[in-house]
Enzyme design. Structure first.
Site, short mmCIF file in Angstrom:
data_model
loop_
_atom_site.label_atom_id
_atom_site.label_comp_id
_atom_site.label_asym_id
_atom_site.label_seq_id
_atom_site.Cartn_x
_atom_site.Cartn_y
_atom_site.Cartn_z
N ASP A 1 -11.69 2.11 3.82
CA ASP A 1 -11.99 0.68 3.73
C ASP A 1 -13.49 0.45 3.51
OD1 ASP A 1 -10.02 -1.26 3.80
OD2 ASP A 1 -9.64 -1.00 5.94
N LYS B 1 0.85 -1.20 0.00
CA LYS B 1 0.00 0.00 0.00
C LYS B 1 0.88 1.24 0.00
CE LYS B 1 -3.78 -2.42 2.32
NZ LYS B 1 -4.50 -2.74 3.56
N GLN C 1 -5.56 -1.69 9.78
CA GLN C 1 -5.22 -2.97 9.15
C GLN C 1 -5.74 -4.12 10.00
OE1 GLN C 1 -3.83 -3.22 6.12
NE2 GLN C 1 -3.91 -5.44 6.20
N1 GUN Z 1 -6.77 -7.25 6.01
C1 GUN Z 1 -7.05 -8.04 4.95
N2 GUN Z 1 -7.80 -7.38 4.05
C2 GUN Z 1 -8.00 -6.15 4.55
C3 GUN Z 1 -8.70 -4.99 4.07
O1 GUN Z 1 -9.29 -4.97 3.00
N3 GUN Z 1 -8.67 -3.90 4.89
C4 GUN Z 1 -8.03 -3.91 6.07
N4 GUN Z 1 -8.07 -2.80 6.81
N5 GUN Z 1 -7.38 -4.95 6.55
C5 GUN Z 1 -7.36 -6.06 5.78
#
Ligand code: GUN
Length: 288
Positions: free
Chosen positions: A118, A51, A95
């Site tokens: 998200d 990211k 996360q």
């Molecule tokens: N962990 C695995 N997939 C995701 C996601 O799409 N968003 C977040 N915040 N954590 C994750």
């Protein structure tokens, strides 16, 4: 047709990069994304790193706030509130997974919904399910964009989503309902999933079961999107496979996403797209 997720993501990122640059020129402002990261979960370390690299690529500022595994809910909430107030931060992401002693919903509920890139905050979940403008979870948004790139008009098609999670299955269903698909959500307790799958024009597999969907489950000419990321042991080490048995399914489809190199890169591009969207809504710039 095999949908190349890396290429698809790159196109999306190029568009975002141009728009970020034009915003910087016009307003002297830069969109900013903050990630809250608890502990040392190895896959999460990899995702967050990806990211960060992608944000840099398109000119979005990126911050990580790290906490120990033993962090309290109170401390996490203080971290979120700091970013809620921060004028340089437009997107906030916690996360997942979080440690067991933390209540995910309680934490996510503290994010300013305008910064919830998200799309997990109840306000965004509600807006999406009532057909209003919303920040949409990145993985289903990416799947949706890839499906639309293959076929513009989805009205009347039957879609099977395998998996009912809040992260993927449920928002995916909302997006396809909005396109006038007839949507079925299958899951681990569904009886005769194969028969349902054989009728589907669109299949989105997001259950986390390696190679579950086989070639003889698929209607000829279907669009198949594979969200699964499953580790399977090999003689030496392991490999990553999806929820779809690619070798047998690819022969039947109109389009399919491979694993790896399908949904994954597009999810990250959608996170950047959501950050840009959040920036524009916070600064009241008209979305194009
Ligand atoms: N962990 C695995 N997939 C995701 C996601 O799409 N968003 C977040 N915040 N954590 C994750």
């Amino acid at each position: 047709m095999i949908i190349d997720g890396k290429k698809f993501a790159q196109k999306l990122k190029n568009k975002i990069k141009k728009e970020v640059q034009s915003i910087k020129n016009k307003t002297k402002l830069t969109p900013g994304l903050a990630v809250i990261f608890v502990g040392h979960h190895t896959p999460s370390e990899i995702y967050v790193r990806k990211k960060q690299i992608s944000a840099k690529e398109v000119g979005i500022n990126f911050k990580v706030l790290r906490f120990k595994n033993s962090v309290t809910e109170k401390k996490l909430i203080l971290g979120i509130q700091k970013f809620n107030k921060d004028k340089k931060i437009h997107g906030i992401l916690v996360q997942l997974p979080l440690p067991n002693h933390i209540n995910n919903q309680k934490i996510i509920g503290k994010i300013d919904p305008r910064k919830d890139v998200d799309g997990f905050h109840p306000i965004n979940v509600g807006n999406l399910s009532s057909g209003k403008d919303a920040l949409v979870p990145c993985t289903p948004l990416g799947c949706y964009l890839m499906i639309k790139s293959v076929r513009k008009n989805l009205a009347g098609l039957s879609a099977l989503i395998i998996g009912r999670s809040n992260l993927n299955g449920k928002p995916m269903a909302q997006l396809l309902l909005k396109e006038d698909c007839t949507v079925t959500i299958g899951h681990s307790k569904t009886k005769n999933l194969k028969a349902l799958c054989k009728k589907a024009d669109i299949v989105v597999a997001a259950v986390g079961r390696a190679n579950l969907v086989k070639g003889d489950w698929i209607k000829k000419g279907a669009i198949v999107i594979d969200v699964g990321i499953n580790r399977v042991e090999k003689k030496k080490g392991y490999k990553i496979v999806g929820d779809v048995e690619f070798k047998s399914v690819v022969k039947k489809v109109r389009a399919i996403t491979p694993v790896p190199g399908g949904v994954g890169p597009v999810t990250i591009a959608c996170l950047l797209s959501n950050t840009l969207k959040a920036f524009k809504s916070i600064n009241l710039l008209l979305s194009k």
